[in-house]
Design a protein around this motif. Structure first.
Motif, PDB file in Angstrom:
ATOM      1  N   ALA A  14     -19.990   9.930 -14.101  1.00  0.00           N
ATOM      2  CA  ALA A  14     -19.344   9.728 -13.092  1.00  0.00           C
ATOM      3  C   ALA A  14     -18.592  10.838 -11.695  1.00  0.00           C
ATOM      4  CB  ALA A  14     -17.046   9.386 -13.676  1.00  0.00           C
ATOM      5  N   ARG A  15     -18.300  11.435 -12.843  1.00  0.00           N
ATOM      6  CA  ARG A  15     -18.485  13.203 -11.695  1.00  0.00           C
ATOM      7  C   ARG A  15     -19.392  13.327 -10.940  1.00  0.00           C
ATOM      8  NH1 ARG A  15     -16.249  18.180 -15.091  1.00  0.00           N
ATOM      9  NH2 ARG A  15     -15.397  18.431 -13.116  1.00  0.00           N
ATOM     10  N   ARG A  16     -20.311  13.066 -12.022  1.00  0.00           N
ATOM     11  CA  ARG A  16     -21.542  13.555 -10.581  1.00  0.00           C
ATOM     12  C   ARG A  16     -22.477  12.612  -9.479  1.00  0.00           C
ATOM     13  NH1 ARG A  16     -24.864  14.056  -8.341  1.00  0.00           N
ATOM     14  NH2 ARG A  16     -27.277  13.973  -7.906  1.00  0.00           N
ATOM     15  N   ILE A  17     -21.471  11.283  -9.692  1.00  0.00           N
ATOM     16  CA  ILE A  17     -21.856   9.949  -8.469  1.00  0.00           C
ATOM     17  C   ILE A  17     -20.828  10.729  -7.810  1.00  0.00           C
ATOM     18  CG2 ILE A  17     -21.869   7.792  -8.198  1.00  0.00           C
ATOM     19  CD1 ILE A  17     -22.577   7.255 -11.356  1.00  0.00           C
ATOM     20  N   ARG A 328     -28.705  19.627 -23.657  1.00  0.00           N
ATOM     21  CA  ARG A 328     -27.425  18.800 -23.437  1.00  0.00           C
ATOM     22  C   ARG A 328     -26.733  19.339 -24.941  1.00  0.00           C
ATOM     23  NH1 ARG A 328     -29.490  12.626 -24.007  1.00  0.00           N
ATOM     24  NH2 ARG A 328     -31.070  12.818 -22.523  1.00  0.00           N
ATOM     25  N   LEU A 329     -25.198  19.602 -24.436  1.00  0.00           N
ATOM     26  CA  LEU A 329     -24.335  20.792 -25.513  1.00  0.00           C
ATOM     27  C   LEU A 329     -23.313  18.955 -25.703  1.00  0.00           C
ATOM     28  CD1 LEU A 329     -22.791  22.941 -25.612  1.00  0.00           C
ATOM     29  CD2 LEU A 329     -21.774  23.166 -24.277  1.00  0.00           C
ATOM     30  N   TYR A 330     -23.371  19.141 -27.060  1.00  0.00           N
ATOM     31  CA  TYR A 330     -22.696  18.343 -28.271  1.00  0.00           C
ATOM     32  C   TYR A 330     -22.044  18.768 -29.076  1.00  0.00           C
ATOM     33  CZ  TYR A 330     -26.360  14.518 -27.136  1.00  0.00           C
ATOM     34  OH  TYR A 330     -27.625  13.546 -26.659  1.00  0.00           O
ATOM     35  N   ALA A 331     -21.019  17.932 -29.090  1.00  0.00           N
ATOM     36  CA  ALA A 331     -19.217  17.796 -29.642  1.00  0.00           C
ATOM     37  C   ALA A 331     -20.113  17.527 -31.289  1.00  0.00           C
ATOM     38  CB  ALA A 331     -18.249  17.073 -29.231  1.00  0.00           C
ATOM     39  N   GLU A 332     -21.708  18.468 -31.713  1.00  0.00           N
ATOM     40  CA  GLU A 332     -21.609  18.552 -33.332  1.00  0.00           C
ATOM     41  C   GLU A 332     -20.977  19.434 -33.940  1.00  0.00           C
ATOM     42  OE1 GLU A 332     -24.467  15.297 -31.593  1.00  0.00           O
ATOM     43  OE2 GLU A 332     -25.122  17.099 -31.914  1.00  0.00           O
ATOM     44  N   ASP A 333     -21.300  19.310 -35.057  1.00  0.00           N
ATOM     45  CA  ASP A 333     -21.906  20.162 -36.418  1.00  0.00           C
ATOM     46  C   ASP A 333     -22.676  20.756 -36.756  1.00  0.00           C
ATOM     47  OD1 ASP A 333     -20.906  21.935 -38.019  1.00  0.00           O
ATOM     48  OD2 ASP A 333     -18.803  20.841 -39.533  1.00  0.00           O
ATOM     49  N   PRO A 334     -23.409  21.392 -36.673  1.00  0.00           N
ATOM     50  CA  PRO A 334     -25.024  22.397 -37.165  1.00  0.00           C
ATOM     51  C   PRO A 334     -24.721  21.440 -38.999  1.00  0.00           C
ATOM     52  CG  PRO A 334     -24.374  23.695 -35.198  1.00  0.00           C
ATOM     53  CD  PRO A 334     -23.058  22.551 -35.518  1.00  0.00           C
ATOM     54  N   ALA A 335     -24.040  22.418 -38.900  1.00  0.00           N
ATOM     55  CA  ALA A 335     -23.885  22.397 -40.324  1.00  0.00           C
ATOM     56  C   ALA A 335     -23.917  21.581 -41.577  1.00  0.00           C
ATOM     57  CB  ALA A 335     -22.660  23.283 -41.171  1.00  0.00           C
ATOM     58  N   GLN A 336     -23.326  20.658 -41.067  1.00  0.00           N
ATOM     59  CA  GLN A 336     -23.247  19.093 -41.713  1.00  0.00           C
ATOM     60  C   GLN A 336     -24.158  18.353 -40.889  1.00  0.00           C
ATOM     61  OE1 GLN A 336     -21.136  18.420 -44.151  1.00  0.00           O
ATOM     62  NE2 GLN A 336     -20.496  20.412 -43.459  1.00  0.00           N
ATOM     63  N   GLY A 337     -25.518  18.596 -40.460  1.00  0.00           N
ATOM     64  CA  GLY A 337     -26.522  17.558 -40.310  1.00  0.00           C
ATOM     65  C   GLY A 337     -26.394  16.612 -38.658  1.00  0.00           C
ATOM     66  N   TYR A 338     -25.692  17.960 -37.731  1.00  0.00           N
ATOM     67  CA  TYR A 338     -25.137  17.391 -36.344  1.00  0.00           C
ATOM     68  C   TYR A 338     -24.553  15.983 -36.692  1.00  0.00           C
ATOM     69  CZ  TYR A 338     -28.756  21.287 -35.436  1.00  0.00           C
ATOM     70  OH  TYR A 338     -29.455  22.575 -34.919  1.00  0.00           O
ATOM     71  N   LEU A 339     -23.419  16.544 -37.323  1.00  0.00           N
ATOM     72  CA  LEU A 339     -22.379  14.873 -37.104  1.00  0.00           C
ATOM     73  C   LEU A 339     -22.328  14.868 -35.774  1.00  0.00           C
ATOM     74  CD1 LEU A 339     -21.927  14.274 -40.641  1.00  0.00           C
ATOM     75  CD2 LEU A 339     -22.884  13.038 -39.354  1.00  0.00           C
ATOM     76  N   PRO A 340     -21.320  13.920 -35.143  1.00  0.00           N
ATOM     77  CA  PRO A 340     -20.302  14.275 -34.250  1.00  0.00           C
ATOM     78  C   PRO A 340     -19.099  14.534 -34.407  1.00  0.00           C
ATOM     79  CG  PRO A 340     -21.226  12.700 -33.467  1.00  0.00           C
ATOM     80  CD  PRO A 340     -21.642  12.937 -35.344  1.00  0.00           C
ATOM     81  N   GLU A 359     -23.344  20.126 -15.354  1.00  0.00           N
ATOM     82  CA  GLU A 359     -22.993  18.836 -15.298  1.00  0.00           C
ATOM     83  C   GLU A 359     -21.722  18.955 -16.559  1.00  0.00           C
ATOM     84  OE1 GLU A 359     -23.480  16.894 -12.750  1.00  0.00           O
ATOM     85  OE2 GLU A 359     -24.713  18.282 -11.874  1.00  0.00           O
ATOM     86  N   SER A 360     -20.543  18.335 -16.572  1.00  0.00           N
ATOM     87  CA  SER A 360     -19.387  18.027 -17.681  1.00  0.00           C
ATOM     88  C   SER A 360     -18.662  17.167 -17.063  1.00  0.00           C
ATOM     89  CB  SER A 360     -19.165  19.319 -18.148  1.00  0.00           C
ATOM     90  OG  SER A 360     -18.320  20.388 -17.125  1.00  0.00           O
ATOM     91  N   GLY A 361     -18.448  17.107 -18.770  1.00  0.00           N
ATOM     92  CA  GLY A 361     -17.125  15.826 -17.659  1.00  0.00           C
ATOM     93  C   GLY A 361     -15.911  16.182 -19.026  1.00  0.00           C
ATOM     94  N   VAL A 362     -15.585  17.317 -19.402  1.00  0.00           N
ATOM     95  CA  VAL A 362     -14.715  17.742 -19.666  1.00  0.00           C
ATOM     96  C   VAL A 362     -14.222  19.192 -19.232  1.00  0.00           C
ATOM     97  CG1 VAL A 362     -15.472  17.085 -22.654  1.00  0.00           C
ATOM     98  CG2 VAL A 362     -16.219  19.382 -21.303  1.00  0.00           C
ATOM     99  N   GLU A 363     -13.291  19.638 -19.723  1.00  0.00           N
ATOM    100  CA  GLU A 363     -12.458  20.873 -19.755  1.00  0.00           C
ATOM    101  C   GLU A 363     -11.505  21.590 -20.418  1.00  0.00           C
ATOM    102  OE1 GLU A 363      -9.961  19.639 -16.289  1.00  0.00           O
ATOM    103  OE2 GLU A 363      -8.723  18.501 -16.836  1.00  0.00           O
ATOM    104  N   THR A 364     -10.529  22.116 -20.697  1.00  0.00           N
ATOM    105  CA  THR A 364      -9.654  22.670 -22.014  1.00  0.00           C
ATOM    106  C   THR A 364      -8.575  21.928 -21.605  1.00  0.00           C
ATOM    107  OG1 THR A 364     -10.212  25.232 -20.566  1.00  0.00           O
ATOM    108  CG2 THR A 364      -8.060  24.440 -21.958  1.00  0.00           C
ATOM    109  N   VAL A 379     -27.046  21.262 -19.041  1.00  0.00           N
ATOM    110  CA  VAL A 379     -26.318  22.717 -18.392  1.00  0.00           C
ATOM    111  C   VAL A 379     -28.216  23.163 -18.445  1.00  0.00           C
ATOM    112  CG1 VAL A 379     -26.016  25.486 -19.060  1.00  0.00           C
ATOM    113  CG2 VAL A 379     -24.999  23.503 -20.525  1.00  0.00           C
ATOM    114  N   ILE A 380     -28.356  22.754 -16.923  1.00  0.00           N
ATOM    115  CA  ILE A 380     -29.590  22.995 -15.938  1.00  0.00           C
ATOM    116  C   ILE A 380     -29.713  25.021 -15.481  1.00  0.00           C
ATOM    117  CG2 ILE A 380     -30.920  22.345 -14.645  1.00  0.00           C
ATOM    118  CD1 ILE A 380     -27.955  20.445 -15.615  1.00  0.00           C
ATOM    119  N   ALA A 381     -31.138  25.435 -16.242  1.00  0.00           N
ATOM    120  CA  ALA A 381     -31.661  26.485 -15.192  1.00  0.00           C
ATOM    121  C   ALA A 381     -32.420  26.526 -14.227  1.00  0.00           C
ATOM    122  CB  ALA A 381     -31.368  27.613 -16.345  1.00  0.00           C
TER     123      ALA A 381
END
Length: 395
Positions: A14-17, A328-340, A359-364, A379-381
C-alpha cells in the motif's frame, strides 16, 4: 483519468502504491482493519476508511465490502496490490461492474491464468513449453512428482512425492490445504524437476496490443516453495537463452490478451530447457529489482495503462544496468523451523549505510498479528555488479 485511487491492500505494498500515485497527482485512499488503524500506510494515504472485520475474510478478503468502501470514498479506480484479492477474477469483475477502473488485467485474463490446468493447456496450444502433468489417479504417472493446487500458488497445497506409496496420503493433505487457502480442493501432479532454477519474466502490455518484456528475475532461493531471495538479471541466462525465454513470456501474454503488469514464471533445467509454471496476473513482491536495473516505475506503468494510455517504454530502449538483489524480512523464529511470530516491534531501525532500498509496512510500535503474512519488509541492494550487490546487502 484516475483522480482518486482506492488501494485494496495493506502494509508495504500500500505504501509503495501511494508513493507512485502521489507522484502522478492522484489522491490515495486505503481501507484498514482494526489492527492496521495506526499503520504507516493509513497515516501516509490521503484518506482512509475503516473496515468492520478484524480477520482477513472480514476485511481485506471481503470483496463486496471493499467495493462499497471504494464507492463511499468516491474513488474512480481500484489497485489490488498483490495477495488477497489481486488475482480473483470475481473481484475484478465486481470493481468493473461498479463503474470503477480496475488497475490490472481483464477478469477474463485473470480467469484464464488463474486455473493452473487451463493455463497449462492454453500455453501448450500456443507453443510455450510445459511440464508433463497427470491427474492424481493416472496409472501412467512417473515419479517423482509435485502435487499442485489447480486454483492457486504461493506454495500452498504443494508437495514433492518421490514414492508411489506416499502419493494418496499427500494428495489428501494437499487437497485440505488447497480447500483452506483457495476454496477449491482440485490438485494435479506435475513432473518434479530435481535440479532447476526459478526464472520469471516481467511483462507490460497496453490496450493497443503493445507488449514488452522487462527482462527476467531469478527467484531460485526458496523455502517451502516460497521465494525469499530474488535478483535481476539472472546470472544463469546468456543472450540466446534470454531471447528464448522472454519471447515465450510475450507469447503467453498475447495468448490471453493481457493488459497491465504481469509475470510469467518458468522452471529452468541445467541443459537449458525451460518450462512454463504459471502467470501471475498482478504486480509481484519482487518487482523492485526489475525497477532498479531498468530505471522504470512499474506501478506508474500500471496506472497509465489502466487509464488507457500507451506504454511509455519501448523494447529497444530497455537495457539492464547493474545488478539488484532483494531479500524478504520476516517475523519468524529460525530456531523453531521459521514459524511466524507475533507481537509488537520494539525497535525498527533500517540501516542508513550502505544505501539500500527499503520497502516496509511497519515501524517501531507496529503490531505483528497472527492473521496476516509475517512479511515485514523487503530490502533491495543495487550495485554495478552481482558480487558488489551481494556484499552491500550482506553488510
Amino acid at each position: 483519468m484516475i483522480r482518486r485511487l482506492f488501494i485494496a491492500n495493506r502494509g508495504e505494498i500500500a505504501r509503495r502504491i501511494i508513493r507512485s500515485a502521489r507522484a502522478l497527482g492522484i489522491v490515495t485512499i486505503v481501507p484498514y482493519a482494526p489492527v492496521d488503524a495506526a499503520s504507516p500506510a493509513v497515516r501516509e494515504a490521503d484518506e482512509a476508511i475503516a473496515l468492520e472485520g478484524g480477520r482477513p475474510l472480514e476485511s481485506y478478503l471481503d470483496g463486496a465490502a471493499l467495493v462499497r468502501a471504494a464507492q463511499e470514498t468516491k474513488a474512480d479506480a481500484v489497485h489490488p496490490g498483490y495477495g488477497f484479492l489481486s488475482e480473483q477474477a470475481s473481484f475484478a469483475r465486481a470493481v468493473v461492474d461498479a463503474g470503477l477502473i480496475w488497475v490490472g488485467p481483464s477478469p477474463r485474463s485473470i480467469e484464464l491464468m488463474g486455473d493452473k490446468l487451463e493455463a497449462k493447456a492454453l500455453m501448450a496450444r500456443v507453443g510455450v513449453p510445459v511440464l508433463a502433468s497427470w491427474n492424481v489417479d493416472d496409472p501412467a504417472v512417473h515419479m517423482p512428482v509435485l502435487i499442485k493446487a489447480a486454483a492457486g500458488g504461493g506454495g500452498k497445497g504443494m508437495h514433492v512425492v518421490r514414492e508411489a506409496a506416499a502419493l494418496a496420503e499427500m494428495v489428501a493433505t494437499a487437497r485440505r490445504e488447497a480447500r483452506a487457502a483457495f476454496g477449491d480442493d482440485r490438485v494435479f501432479l506435475e513432473r518434479w524437476v530435481e535440479v532447476a532454477r526459478h526464472i520469471e519474466v516481467q511483462i507490460l502490455a497496453d490496450a493497443a496490443g503493445s507488449v514488452v518484456h522487462c527482462f527476467e528475475r531469478e527467484c531460485s532461493i526458496q523455502r517451502r516453495h516460497q521465494k525469499v531471495v530474488e535478483e535481476a538479471p539472472s546470472p544463469a541466462l546468456d543472450a540466446e537463452l534470454r531471447e528464448r525465454i522472454t519471447s515465450a513470456a510475450i507469447t503467453a501474454a498475447r495468448a490471453v490478451d493481457y493488459q497491465g503488469a504481469g509475470t510469467v514464471e518458468f522452471v529452468l533445467e541445467p541443459n537449458g530447457d525451460f518450462w512454463f509454471l504459471e502467470m501471475n496476473t498482478r504486480l509481484q513482491v519482487e518487482h523492485p529489482v526489475t525497477e532498479e536495473i531498468l530505471g522504470i516505475d512499474l506501478v506508474r506503468e500500471q496506472l497509465r495503462i489502466a487509464e488507457g494510455a500507451a506504454l511509455s517504454v519501448r523494447q529497444e530502449a530497455l537495457r539492464p544496468r547493474g545488478h539488484a538483489i532483494e531479500v524478504r524480512l520476516y517475523a519468524e523464529d529460525p530456531a523453531q523451523g521459521y514459524l511466524p511470530q507475533a507481537g509488537t516491534i520494539v525497535e525498527w531501525s533500517p540501516a542508513v549505510e550502505p544505501a539500500l532500498r527499503w520497502e516496509s509496512g511497519v515501524e517501531t510500535g507496529s503490531t505483528v498479528g497472527v492473521d496476516f503474512d509475517p512479511l515485514l519488509a523487503k530490502v533491495i541492494a543495487v550495485a554495478p555488479t552481482r558480487p558488489e550487490a551481494a556484499a552491500r546487502l550482506a553488510r
